[in-house]
Design an enzyme around this catalytic site. Structure first.
Site, short mmCIF file in Angstrom:
data_model
loop_
_atom_site.label_atom_id
_atom_site.label_comp_id
_atom_site.label_asym_id
_atom_site.label_seq_id
_atom_site.Cartn_x
_atom_site.Cartn_y
_atom_site.Cartn_z
N LEU A 62 10.37 8.32 -38.13
CA LEU A 62 9.42 7.40 -38.64
C LEU A 62 9.57 6.76 -40.17
CD1 LEU A 62 6.53 8.76 -36.40
CD2 LEU A 62 7.32 6.60 -36.21
N LYS A 168 15.62 17.74 -48.52
CA LYS A 168 16.02 16.43 -48.17
C LYS A 168 15.69 15.64 -49.58
CE LYS A 168 17.46 12.73 -46.20
NZ LYS A 168 18.78 12.30 -46.20
N LYS A 237 11.19 5.25 -51.73
CA LYS A 237 10.12 5.85 -51.06
C LYS A 237 10.47 7.52 -51.39
CE LYS A 237 10.61 7.55 -47.02
NZ LYS A 237 10.91 7.99 -45.99
P1 NAD Z 1 13.52 1.80 -39.27
O1 NAD Z 1 12.34 1.23 -40.21
O2 NAD Z 1 14.76 1.30 -38.97
O3 NAD Z 1 12.86 2.55 -38.11
C1 NAD Z 1 11.51 2.99 -38.03
C2 NAD Z 1 10.81 2.80 -36.66
O4 NAD Z 1 9.79 3.17 -36.56
C3 NAD Z 1 10.72 1.14 -36.31
O5 NAD Z 1 11.22 0.66 -35.41
C4 NAD Z 1 9.09 1.24 -36.44
O6 NAD Z 1 8.71 0.11 -35.67
C5 NAD Z 1 8.88 2.32 -35.70
N1 NAD Z 1 7.37 2.99 -35.85
C6 NAD Z 1 6.46 2.78 -36.77
N2 NAD Z 1 5.27 3.12 -36.82
C7 NAD Z 1 5.30 3.85 -35.49
C8 NAD Z 1 4.43 4.43 -34.66
N3 NAD Z 1 3.18 4.77 -35.24
N4 NAD Z 1 4.91 4.73 -33.40
C9 NAD Z 1 5.97 4.65 -33.03
N5 NAD Z 1 7.11 3.73 -33.60
C10 NAD Z 1 6.86 3.44 -34.96
O7 NAD Z 1 13.90 3.25 -40.20
P2 NAD Z 1 15.04 4.12 -40.02
O8 NAD Z 1 15.97 3.44 -40.97
O9 NAD Z 1 15.38 4.37 -38.59
O10 NAD Z 1 14.46 5.49 -40.93
C11 NAD Z 1 13.58 6.27 -40.14
C12 NAD Z 1 13.35 7.50 -41.08
O11 NAD Z 1 14.77 8.18 -41.45
C13 NAD Z 1 12.96 7.07 -42.34
O12 NAD Z 1 11.97 8.33 -42.92
C14 NAD Z 1 14.27 7.23 -43.30
O13 NAD Z 1 13.85 7.60 -44.65
C15 NAD Z 1 14.84 8.33 -42.81
N6 NAD Z 1 16.41 8.17 -42.92
C16 NAD Z 1 16.98 7.20 -42.72
C17 NAD Z 1 18.36 6.90 -42.86
C18 NAD Z 1 19.00 5.61 -42.76
O14 NAD Z 1 20.31 5.43 -43.01
N7 NAD Z 1 18.60 4.49 -42.43
C19 NAD Z 1 19.27 7.88 -43.24
C20 NAD Z 1 18.46 9.31 -43.39
C21 NAD Z 1 17.08 9.26 -43.16
#
Ligand code: NAD
Length: 301
Positions: A62, A168, A237
């Site tokens: 999330l 992290k 963030k």
């Molecule tokens: P994203 O915004 O693509 O996906 C997040 C998803 O969570 C969205 O589809 C949103 O609709 C859903 N969501 C929000 N609130 C919700 C709820 N209450 N119940 C169910 N679903 C809900 O984000 P992402 O890029 O997939 O990143 C997710 C996490 O991983 C973040 O914390 C980010 O910092 C971390 N992260 C991302 C990457 C990357 O390269 N994208 C790499 C490492 C870590």
């Protein structure tokens, strides 16, 4: 093992498909219909928030700790809906203070907690090659080891609840700093007539190299692709969380503060939705102009 993946974005959607391909019984949940439809079209069983199934593991991916708190606490959250003995794994990049608090509540409810933030981007999630940092107890890790092995190239147990999230934030602080320092180094060399690719070849043969010089510059910056799948908003963030974590520990770090300011000085360039590698744009452009790179103004709130 039944796994419910909550949050089907860039990371969670790919993790769910990888786990399903590895043979786990996976269900996906997202509050956004478009996300559910996208994953359903790829063969994943998806449900709406009111239809969470009983599972052995709830894997959360999330945007922020506040979303994690909502899924765990808000009635009817996992605290009341998850079967006793099930495991909540938070693979989001979360606030370690909130993670410790939630871990206590989860444990008191007869569930188990693991923080498991990831590196490797959507590609790593899609190929089961993530790096994972684990915060929790040995018994919980042993219980979910088959899942961790299917998702990751490497996982590292760094301590109790919240520890994975602290490390992290430390990692992403370094990555954010390396983007700035490497761009400044490449710009300086370019101003004196050295091609960026030649400069990077030199840096990568020396002690100044990093994942940023070895991966980000060739794959996403110099190629012009900027398609890493990680946004500037998410990195901002993480930097604010790192700054706040250091402040809460009574050790405001001067370089960390400077890096946080540099990433926030102009919220439109790059914008939160831009690829995070665009933070190098202004610095690299300065190699061919006389423009100053960044002001020292604190615009981080
Ligand atoms: P994203 O915004 O693509 O996906 C997040 C998803 O969570 C969205 O589809 C949103 O609709 C859903 N969501 C929000 N609130 C919700 C709820 N209450 N119940 C169910 N679903 C809900 O984000 P992402 O890029 O997939 O990143 C997710 C996490 O991983 C973040 O914390 C980010 O910092 C971390 N992260 C991302 C990457 C990357 O390269 N994208 C790499 C490492 C870590």
């Amino acid at each position: 093992m039944k796994i419910t993946v909550i949050g089907l974005g860039q990371m969670g959607g790919n993790m769910a498909l990888t786990l399903q391909s590895a043979g786990f019984a996976v269900t996906g949940m997202d509050t956004v219909e478009g996300a559910r439809e996208r994953l359903a079209a790829q063969g994943l069983n998806v449900v709406t928030p009111d239809a969470l199934p009983a599972s052995d593991v709830y894997l959360l991916s999330l945007p922020t700790s506040e979303h994690v708190r909502e899924v765990i606490e808000t009635t009817p959250g996992l605290l009341t809906r998850a079967p006793v003995g099930s495991v909540i794994v938070d693979a989001s990049t979360s606030d370690p203070v909130v993670s410790r608090e939630l871990a206590g509540k989860v444990t008191a409810a007869g569930l188990h907690w693991l923080d498991a933030p990831v590196s490797g981007g959507p590609k790593g999630a899609a190929t089961g090659r993530l790096g994972m940092l684990l915060g929790g107890d040995e018994a919980t890790i042993a219980h979910v080891t088959p899942m961790l092995e299917a998702m990751s190239a490497k996982y590292t147990h760094v301590g109790g609840p919240g520890s994975g999230h602290v490390v992290k934030l430390a990692n992403n602080y370094l990555c954010a700093a390396h983007l700035v320092t490497t761009a400044e180094a490449v710009a300086m060399a370019a101003r004196s007539g050295v091609e960026p690719t030649a400069c990077l070849a030199g840096l990568n043969s020396g002690s100044g190299r990093s994942a940023v010089s070895e991966v980000n510059f060739p794959e996403w910056i110099l190629s012009g692709r900027f398609d890493s799948g990680f946004t500037t908003g998410l990195m901002r963030k993480d930097l604010r969380l790192a700054r706040d974590a250091a402040a809460q520990l009574g050790m405001p770090l001067s370089l960390l503060q400077k890096v946080v300011e540099m990433w926030h000085v102009d919220r439109d360039h790059p914008s939160d939705s831009d690829d995070f590698n665009h933070i190098t744009d202004t610095i690299l452009t300065a190699a061919t102009t006389d423009t100053a790179t960044h002001s020292g103004e604190d615009n981080t709130r």
